[in-house]
Design a protein around this motif. Structure first.
Motif, PDB file in Angstrom:
ATOM      1  N   VAL A 219       0.848  -1.183   0.000  1.00  0.00           N
ATOM      2  CA  VAL A 219       0.000   0.000   0.000  1.00  0.00           C
ATOM      3  C   VAL A 219       0.888   1.239   0.000  1.00  0.00           C
ATOM      4  CG1 VAL A 219      -1.820   1.272   1.192  1.00  0.00           C
ATOM      5  CG2 VAL A 219      -1.828  -1.239   1.222  1.00  0.00           C
ATOM      6  N   GLU A 220       0.630   2.123  -0.950  1.00  0.00           N
ATOM      7  CA  GLU A 220       1.401   3.350  -1.122  1.00  0.00           C
ATOM      8  C   GLU A 220       0.591   4.525  -0.589  1.00  0.00           C
ATOM      9  OE1 GLU A 220       3.891   5.376  -4.737  1.00  0.00           O
ATOM     10  OE2 GLU A 220       1.969   4.454  -5.221  1.00  0.00           O
ATOM     11  N   PHE A 221       1.239   5.376   0.195  1.00  0.00           N
ATOM     12  CA  PHE A 221       0.615   6.568   0.749  1.00  0.00           C
ATOM     13  C   PHE A 221       1.300   7.779   0.132  1.00  0.00           C
ATOM     14  CE2 PHE A 221      -0.001   3.150   3.721  1.00  0.00           C
ATOM     15  CZ  PHE A 221      -1.315   3.300   4.127  1.00  0.00           C
ATOM     16  N   CYS A 222       0.498   8.640  -0.533  1.00  0.00           N
ATOM     17  CA  CYS A 222       1.033   9.790  -1.263  1.00  0.00           C
ATOM     18  C   CYS A 222       0.395  11.084  -0.771  1.00  0.00           C
ATOM     19  CB  CYS A 222       0.754   9.658  -2.761  1.00  0.00           C
ATOM     20  SG  CYS A 222       1.540   8.232  -3.508  1.00  0.00           S
ATOM     21  N   ASP A 223       1.127  12.189  -0.936  1.00  0.00           N
ATOM     22  CA  ASP A 223       0.564  13.490  -0.597  1.00  0.00           C
ATOM     23  C   ASP A 223      -0.271  14.016  -1.769  1.00  0.00           C
ATOM     24  OD1 ASP A 223       2.365  14.588  -2.478  1.00  0.00           O
ATOM     25  OD2 ASP A 223       3.735  15.335  -0.935  1.00  0.00           O
ATOM     26  N   ASP A 224      -0.824  15.213  -1.624  1.00  0.00           N
ATOM     27  CA  ASP A 224      -1.676  15.785  -2.669  1.00  0.00           C
ATOM     28  C   ASP A 224      -0.934  16.078  -3.968  1.00  0.00           C
ATOM     29  OD1 ASP A 224      -3.962  15.647  -1.120  1.00  0.00           O
ATOM     30  OD2 ASP A 224      -3.741  17.690  -0.349  1.00  0.00           O
ATOM     31  N   ASN A 225       0.401  16.082  -3.926  1.00  0.00           N
ATOM     32  CA  ASN A 225       1.196  16.310  -5.132  1.00  0.00           C
ATOM     33  C   ASN A 225       1.678  15.009  -5.759  1.00  0.00           C
ATOM     34  OD1 ASN A 225       1.102  19.191  -5.048  1.00  0.00           O
ATOM     35  ND2 ASN A 225       2.504  19.089  -3.304  1.00  0.00           N
ATOM     36  N   GLY A 226       1.212  13.875  -5.221  1.00  0.00           N
ATOM     37  CA  GLY A 226       1.578  12.580  -5.782  1.00  0.00           C
ATOM     38  C   GLY A 226       2.903  12.026  -5.313  1.00  0.00           C
ATOM     39  N   ARG A 227       3.525  12.677  -4.316  1.00  0.00           N
ATOM     40  CA  ARG A 227       4.801  12.191  -3.796  1.00  0.00           C
ATOM     41  C   ARG A 227       4.552  11.139  -2.717  1.00  0.00           C
ATOM     42  NH1 ARG A 227       6.492  18.009  -4.228  1.00  0.00           N
ATOM     43  NH2 ARG A 227       5.291  18.223  -2.327  1.00  0.00           N
ATOM     44  N   THR A 228       5.188  10.001  -2.864  1.00  0.00           N
ATOM     45  CA  THR A 228       5.054   8.928  -1.888  1.00  0.00           C
ATOM     46  C   THR A 228       5.764   9.317  -0.604  1.00  0.00           C
ATOM     47  OG1 THR A 228       4.975   7.274  -3.642  1.00  0.00           O
ATOM     48  CG2 THR A 228       5.542   6.488  -1.436  1.00  0.00           C
ATOM     49  N   TYR A 229       5.059   9.201   0.530  1.00  0.00           N
ATOM     50  CA  TYR A 229       5.679   9.466   1.825  1.00  0.00           C
ATOM     51  C   TYR A 229       5.742   8.220   2.700  1.00  0.00           C
ATOM     52  CZ  TYR A 229       0.828  10.070   3.383  1.00  0.00           C
ATOM     53  OH  TYR A 229      -0.514   9.902   3.620  1.00  0.00           O
ATOM     54  N   ALA A 230       5.056   7.145   2.294  1.00  0.00           N
ATOM     55  CA  ALA A 230       5.159   5.876   3.024  1.00  0.00           C
ATOM     56  C   ALA A 230       4.708   4.742   2.119  1.00  0.00           C
ATOM     57  CB  ALA A 230       4.302   5.907   4.285  1.00  0.00           C
ATOM     58  N   MET A 231       5.303   3.588   2.346  1.00  0.00           N
ATOM     59  CA  MET A 231       4.924   2.359   1.654  1.00  0.00           C
ATOM     60  C   MET A 231       4.889   1.294   2.736  1.00  0.00           C
ATOM     61  SD  MET A 231       4.489   1.516  -1.575  1.00  0.00           S
ATOM     62  CE  MET A 231       4.706   0.262  -2.786  1.00  0.00           C
ATOM     63  N   ALA A 232       3.819   0.512   2.745  1.00  0.00           N
ATOM     64  CA  ALA A 232       3.683  -0.481   3.806  1.00  0.00           C
ATOM     65  C   ALA A 232       3.190  -1.808   3.252  1.00  0.00           C
ATOM     66  CB  ALA A 232       2.714   0.025   4.869  1.00  0.00           C
ATOM     67  N   SER A 233       3.596  -2.873   3.909  1.00  0.00           N
ATOM     68  CA  SER A 233       3.122  -4.215   3.616  1.00  0.00           C
ATOM     69  C   SER A 233       2.026  -4.496   4.644  1.00  0.00           C
ATOM     70  CB  SER A 233       4.281  -5.194   3.778  1.00  0.00           C
ATOM     71  OG  SER A 233       3.826  -6.507   3.646  1.00  0.00           O
ATOM     72  N   LEU A 234       0.780  -4.624   4.177  1.00  0.00           N
ATOM     73  CA  LEU A 234      -0.366  -4.719   5.083  1.00  0.00           C
ATOM     74  C   LEU A 234      -1.247  -5.911   4.755  1.00  0.00           C
ATOM     75  CD1 LEU A 234      -1.234  -0.928   4.975  1.00  0.00           C
ATOM     76  CD2 LEU A 234      -0.037  -2.128   6.799  1.00  0.00           C
ATOM     77  N   ASN A 235      -1.990  -6.363   5.753  1.00  0.00           N
ATOM     78  CA  ASN A 235      -2.931  -7.445   5.514  1.00  0.00           C
ATOM     79  C   ASN A 235      -4.361  -6.892   5.590  1.00  0.00           C
ATOM     80  OD1 ASN A 235      -3.640  -7.599   8.377  1.00  0.00           O
ATOM     81  ND2 ASN A 235      -1.643  -8.550   8.617  1.00  0.00           N
ATOM     82  N   PRO A 236      -5.337  -7.643   5.099  1.00  0.00           N
ATOM     83  CA  PRO A 236      -6.707  -7.127   4.971  1.00  0.00           C
ATOM     84  C   PRO A 236      -7.342  -6.624   6.267  1.00  0.00           C
ATOM     85  CG  PRO A 236      -6.483  -9.152   3.728  1.00  0.00           C
ATOM     86  CD  PRO A 236      -5.215  -8.983   4.525  1.00  0.00           C
ATOM     87  N   ASP A 237      -6.973  -7.184   7.424  1.00  0.00           N
ATOM     88  CA  ASP A 237      -7.587  -6.719   8.665  1.00  0.00           C
ATOM     89  C   ASP A 237      -7.042  -5.372   9.124  1.00  0.00           C
ATOM     90  OD1 ASP A 237      -5.143  -7.867   9.388  1.00  0.00           O
ATOM     91  OD2 ASP A 237      -5.882  -8.527  11.337  1.00  0.00           O
ATOM     92  N   GLN A 238      -6.043  -4.841   8.416  1.00  0.00           N
ATOM     93  CA  GLN A 238      -5.512  -3.512   8.715  1.00  0.00           C
ATOM     94  C   GLN A 238      -6.123  -2.442   7.817  1.00  0.00           C
ATOM     95  OE1 GLN A 238      -1.381  -5.054   8.168  1.00  0.00           O
ATOM     96  NE2 GLN A 238      -0.979  -3.884  10.046  1.00  0.00           N
ATOM     97  N   LEU A 239      -6.983  -2.843   6.878  1.00  0.00           N
ATOM     98  CA  LEU A 239      -7.476  -1.932   5.839  1.00  0.00           C
ATOM     99  C   LEU A 239      -8.988  -2.025   5.670  1.00  0.00           C
ATOM    100  CD1 LEU A 239      -4.880  -2.991   3.133  1.00  0.00           C
ATOM    101  CD2 LEU A 239      -4.782  -0.894   4.500  1.00  0.00           C
ATOM    102  N   ILE A 240      -9.549  -0.958   5.138  1.00  0.00           N
ATOM    103  CA  ILE A 240     -10.911  -0.994   4.634  1.00  0.00           C
ATOM    104  C   ILE A 240     -10.864  -0.423   3.224  1.00  0.00           C
ATOM    105  CG2 ILE A 240     -11.532   1.258   5.623  1.00  0.00           C
ATOM    106  CD1 ILE A 240     -14.396   0.119   5.949  1.00  0.00           C
ATOM    107  N   ARG A 241     -11.510  -1.110   2.301  1.00  0.00           N
ATOM    108  CA  ARG A 241     -11.545  -0.648   0.911  1.00  0.00           C
ATOM    109  C   ARG A 241     -12.561   0.485   0.789  1.00  0.00           C
ATOM    110  NH1 ARG A 241     -11.938  -4.241  -4.597  1.00  0.00           N
ATOM    111  NH2 ARG A 241     -11.603  -2.488  -5.983  1.00  0.00           N
ATOM    112  N   LEU A 242     -12.201   1.531   0.070  1.00  0.00           N
ATOM    113  CA  LEU A 242     -13.076   2.683  -0.143  1.00  0.00           C
ATOM    114  C   LEU A 242     -13.690   2.606  -1.530  1.00  0.00           C
ATOM    115  CD1 LEU A 242     -10.734   5.431   1.343  1.00  0.00           C
ATOM    116  CD2 LEU A 242     -12.517   4.128   2.510  1.00  0.00           C
TER     117      LEU A 242
END
Length: 67
Positions: free
Chosen positions: A35-58
């Motif tokens: 999962v990639e986390f980006c700011d409003d300018n599209g710059r990645t500020y974090a990347m994480a390896s996550l499993n489904p119980d850590q996430l909710i799909r939007l």
């Protein structure tokens, strides 16, 4: 897997808080997603390896489910 997700738990080691929005970009293994986390300018500020119980799909459109 390319979808919008929100984090369900704090991850202070990555500077991420519950509700942070990211993009699932790759399925690394069964039940493990990159999962990639980006700011409003599209710059990645974090990347994480996550499993489904850590996430909710939007969803931005109605989701039709079979009864």
């Amino acid at each position: 897997m390319t979808c919008l997700v929100a984090l369900l738990q704090e991850m202070p080691e990555l500077g991420l808080v519950r509700g942070q929005v990211g993009t699932g970009v790759e399925n690394w293994a069964p039940g493990v997603y990159a999962v990639e986390f980006c700011d409003d300018n599209g710059r990645t500020y974090a990347m994480a390896s996550l499993n489904p119980d850590q996430l909710i799909r939007l969803h931005h459109e109605p989701v039709h489910q079979a009864a």
